[in-house]
Scaffold this motif. Sequence first.
Motif, mmCIF file in Angstrom:
data_model
loop_
_atom_site.group_PDB
_atom_site.id
_atom_site.type_symbol
_atom_site.label_atom_id
_atom_site.label_comp_id
_atom_site.label_asym_id
_atom_site.label_seq_id
_atom_site.Cartn_x
_atom_site.Cartn_y
_atom_site.Cartn_z
ATOM 1 N N ILE A 33 -1.136 -16.281 12.386
ATOM 2 C CA ILE A 33 0.283 -15.943 12.047
ATOM 3 C C ILE A 33 0.818 -16.755 10.813
ATOM 4 O O ILE A 33 0.877 -18.210 10.951
ATOM 5 C CB ILE A 33 1.281 -16.126 13.069
ATOM 6 C CG1 ILE A 33 0.890 -14.956 14.169
ATOM 7 C CG2 ILE A 33 2.747 -15.826 12.758
ATOM 8 C CD1 ILE A 33 1.522 -15.102 15.343
ATOM 9 N N SER A 34 1.225 -16.293 9.666
ATOM 10 C CA SER A 34 1.664 -17.162 8.496
ATOM 11 C C SER A 34 3.325 -17.008 8.736
ATOM 12 O O SER A 34 3.794 -15.874 8.363
ATOM 13 C CB SER A 34 1.494 -16.581 7.284
ATOM 14 O OG SER A 34 1.909 -17.417 6.191
ATOM 15 N N ASN A 35 3.798 -18.179 8.625
ATOM 16 C CA ASN A 35 5.324 -18.466 8.479
ATOM 17 C C ASN A 35 5.852 -18.455 7.033
ATOM 18 O O ASN A 35 6.939 -18.522 6.916
ATOM 19 C CB ASN A 35 5.889 -19.646 9.286
ATOM 20 C CG ASN A 35 5.580 -19.520 10.574
ATOM 21 O OD1 ASN A 35 5.153 -20.481 11.340
ATOM 22 N ND2 ASN A 35 5.788 -18.226 11.194
ATOM 23 N N HIS A 36 4.931 -18.621 6.021
ATOM 24 C CA HIS A 36 5.293 -18.696 4.718
ATOM 25 C C HIS A 36 4.202 -18.185 3.646
ATOM 26 O O HIS A 36 3.332 -18.848 3.586
ATOM 27 C CB HIS A 36 5.727 -20.349 4.375
ATOM 28 C CG HIS A 36 6.186 -20.173 2.979
ATOM 29 N ND1 HIS A 36 6.810 -21.702 2.707
ATOM 30 C CD2 HIS A 36 6.309 -19.516 1.963
ATOM 31 C CE1 HIS A 36 7.395 -21.489 1.285
ATOM 32 N NE2 HIS A 36 7.036 -19.976 0.755
ATOM 33 N N SER A 37 4.335 -16.990 3.233
ATOM 34 C CA SER A 37 3.529 -16.332 2.344
ATOM 35 C C SER A 37 4.166 -15.428 1.356
ATOM 36 O O SER A 37 5.628 -15.424 1.496
ATOM 37 C CB SER A 37 2.612 -15.359 2.928
ATOM 38 O OG SER A 37 1.629 -16.274 3.768
ATOM 39 N N HIS A 38 3.799 -14.863 0.469
ATOM 40 C CA HIS A 38 4.340 -13.878 -0.235
ATOM 41 C C HIS A 38 3.622 -12.642 -0.477
ATOM 42 O O HIS A 38 2.438 -12.862 -0.438
ATOM 43 C CB HIS A 38 4.858 -14.754 -1.595
ATOM 44 C CG HIS A 38 5.773 -15.607 -1.581
ATOM 45 N ND1 HIS A 38 7.134 -15.515 -1.568
ATOM 46 C CD2 HIS A 38 5.328 -17.112 -1.564
ATOM 47 C CE1 HIS A 38 7.670 -16.377 -1.318
ATOM 48 N NE2 HIS A 38 6.785 -17.685 -1.440
ATOM 49 N N VAL A 39 4.365 -11.564 -1.017
ATOM 50 C CA VAL A 39 3.530 -10.549 -1.219
ATOM 51 C C VAL A 39 4.038 -9.543 -2.348
ATOM 52 O O VAL A 39 5.378 -9.914 -2.688
ATOM 53 C CB VAL A 39 3.431 -9.279 0.068
ATOM 54 C CG1 VAL A 39 2.739 -9.975 1.176
ATOM 55 C CG2 VAL A 39 4.847 -9.085 0.447
ATOM 56 N N GLY A 40 3.286 -9.075 -3.270
ATOM 57 C CA GLY A 40 3.635 -8.121 -4.341
ATOM 58 C C GLY A 40 3.990 -8.765 -5.603
ATOM 59 O O GLY A 40 4.943 -8.548 -6.553
ATOM 60 N N VAL A 41 3.888 -10.160 -5.586
ATOM 61 C CA VAL A 41 4.184 -11.352 -6.669
ATOM 62 C C VAL A 41 3.002 -11.072 -7.811
ATOM 63 O O VAL A 41 3.365 -11.231 -9.172
ATOM 64 C CB VAL A 41 4.469 -12.660 -6.154
ATOM 65 C CG1 VAL A 41 4.744 -13.442 -7.455
ATOM 66 C CG2 VAL A 41 5.579 -12.387 -5.188
ATOM 67 N N ASN A 68 4.773 -3.638 -5.680
ATOM 68 C CA ASN A 68 4.682 -2.130 -5.583
ATOM 69 C C ASN A 68 3.826 -1.824 -4.198
ATOM 70 O O ASN A 68 3.252 -2.720 -3.748
ATOM 71 C CB ASN A 68 4.206 -1.329 -6.830
ATOM 72 C CG ASN A 68 2.513 -1.886 -7.176
ATOM 73 O OD1 ASN A 68 1.785 -1.500 -6.456
ATOM 74 N ND2 ASN A 68 2.442 -2.618 -8.177
ATOM 75 N N ARG A 69 3.927 -0.786 -3.713
ATOM 76 C CA ARG A 69 3.570 -0.278 -2.416
ATOM 77 C C ARG A 69 1.883 -0.506 -2.379
ATOM 78 O O ARG A 69 1.497 -1.300 -1.474
ATOM 79 C CB ARG A 69 3.895 1.169 -2.166
ATOM 80 C CG ARG A 69 3.078 1.660 -0.807
ATOM 81 C CD ARG A 69 3.394 3.219 -0.570
ATOM 82 N NE ARG A 69 2.609 3.741 0.400
ATOM 83 C CZ ARG A 69 3.395 3.918 1.596
ATOM 84 N NH1 ARG A 69 4.583 3.617 1.884
ATOM 85 N NH2 ARG A 69 2.672 4.250 2.583
ATOM 86 N N ASP A 70 1.379 -0.040 -3.471
ATOM 87 C CA ASP A 70 -0.252 -0.037 -3.467
ATOM 88 C C ASP A 70 -0.634 -1.814 -3.461
ATOM 89 O O ASP A 70 -1.588 -1.995 -2.812
ATOM 90 C CB ASP A 70 -0.780 0.529 -4.522
ATOM 91 C CG ASP A 70 -0.497 2.166 -4.649
ATOM 92 O OD1 ASP A 70 -0.477 2.561 -3.302
ATOM 93 O OD2 ASP A 70 -1.030 2.601 -5.551
ATOM 94 N N ASN A 71 0.161 -2.514 -4.367
ATOM 95 C CA ASN A 71 -0.393 -3.728 -4.548
ATOM 96 C C ASN A 71 -0.152 -4.781 -3.107
ATOM 97 O O ASN A 71 -0.917 -5.425 -2.665
ATOM 98 C CB ASN A 71 0.289 -4.578 -5.535
ATOM 99 C CG ASN A 71 -0.337 -5.855 -5.835
ATOM 100 O OD1 ASN A 71 -1.407 -6.137 -5.690
ATOM 101 N ND2 ASN A 71 0.651 -6.786 -6.228
ATOM 102 N N GLU A 114 13.376 -3.875 -3.460
ATOM 103 C CA GLU A 114 14.249 -2.828 -2.462
ATOM 104 C C GLU A 114 13.378 -2.258 -1.360
ATOM 105 O O GLU A 114 13.803 -1.805 -0.431
ATOM 106 C CB GLU A 114 14.673 -1.993 -3.437
ATOM 107 C CG GLU A 114 15.998 -2.489 -4.333
ATOM 108 C CD GLU A 114 17.364 -2.828 -3.749
ATOM 109 O OE1 GLU A 114 17.087 -2.283 -2.459
ATOM 110 O OE2 GLU A 114 17.882 -3.530 -4.139
ATOM 111 N N SER A 115 11.977 -2.249 -1.752
ATOM 112 C CA SER A 115 11.044 -1.305 -0.877
ATOM 113 C C SER A 115 10.598 -2.243 0.328
ATOM 114 O O SER A 115 10.089 -1.671 1.175
ATOM 115 C CB SER A 115 9.702 -0.930 -1.578
ATOM 116 O OG SER A 115 9.131 -2.098 -2.256
#
Length: 459
Positions: free
Chosen positions: A102-110, A122-125, A149-150
């Motif tokens: 379990i990660s408490n600090h990551s990022h997605v979509g950057v 975006n959704r796919d990435n 927003e998504s």
Amino acid sequence: MRETVVSAVRCGVVGLGGLWLASASAQMAPAPLDNQAPAPMQAVALHGARLVDGTGAAPVEDSVIILRNGYIEAVGVRGSTPIPADAEMVDYSGKTIIPGLISNHSHVGVVDGLSVGARHYNRDNILAQLRQYLRFGVTTVTALGLNGESFPSLREQLHQGRLAGADLFGAVSGIGVPEGMPPASMLPVGADQLYRPDSEAAAREAVREMAARKTDLIKLWLDGSPRMAPSIYRAVIDEAHTLGVRVAAHIHDLEDAKAIAHAGADIIAHGVRDQLVDREFIELLQERGVWYVATLALDDATFVYADRPAWTREASVAQAMGPALRAQIEDPQWQDKTRSSKQAAAARQALAMNQRNLKILHEAGVKIGFGTDSGATPMRIAGVAEHRELALSVEAGLTPMQAITLATSRAAALLALTDRGVVEPGRRADLLVLDQDPIADIAASRSIVAVWHRGRQVR
């Protein structure tokens, strides 16, 4: 009962760690597909493995874990734990099972490849990155800020199991500093991904807007130049707490960590890296119950790929990089330039200090979570960074058992999640099956045989 024996086979491209993947019966339940809710499943009995349950207790040898409908139904020792007559049997003799990370600090979509920017949200990435986390056994991810927003819609679908990938929590958008952190040149995110309030009123309104989007946390960036004004971060924390939302703060130095803890922050989202923590700081965190997330892998990623230790050449790591990043890392000129850079020298010093402070705070009994800042830059590779964090934590002086506990039950506790992080009845069936014993050598966390998510084996 039908017996399906899972055998380990070498796999050069999609294997993880050293690297092993499970070869299972075609009758094993597949991972859920996009927009398709998981169907009810028959019981599955995972048997024969050494079990490290995430609590820090001694491993259970020759275990049995009964899974049904996405949850753990029973756990015990083979021979004394009843197995349902209709159970699908999966033999993991000689393997080790731990809870999903379990990660408490990551990022997605950057990030996408070597590029960072708003167009990647975006959704796919995002879903591709969450599937990569899942392949590395990271079954829950906290995207700590920079979410557009998504995010609420994707998060809800992932919570429901309607999308394939790691489960997702996070901080909607985030609160930075005008002309300051996070630097726009490094993180050119969209207007919907970050607020930069210049007044207390604007700060409170930003918090209210994020709370209306049901953010799990509020994230603020305190450090850098210029720093966030105390009036701003106090307004953020006060408004968030009024609305029942906790606050995580990005810091680097001890002075800022003390200031934000005194102001009421709930989570210190990076380790202190400028000097050794002192008794005042330790007592402050203890008295106020503040969580601390070291993110050792953040500074490590600045230089470690240029050093090219053996693990960076493993097939799974190469695959996770993607072709553009892989080409950069394999370039001798890039390696030489990176190793000799001022940034690398500073990162080595920061990592060493961060590790010393992690050891001190852990021994003092401070509440410590698990995170890496993975996904914020191309070098902080989703999934890879989390296994590196385990290794760096052990290098800092924690035992492998302590490091695994931080990444499972403690990380779940930071998120106030009582349905995962421990292998026990009633918890979600998020499991990582390893070919080797990570308690003997934490590097074995990468010897992945299989990942189970919501009671289904990940393909």
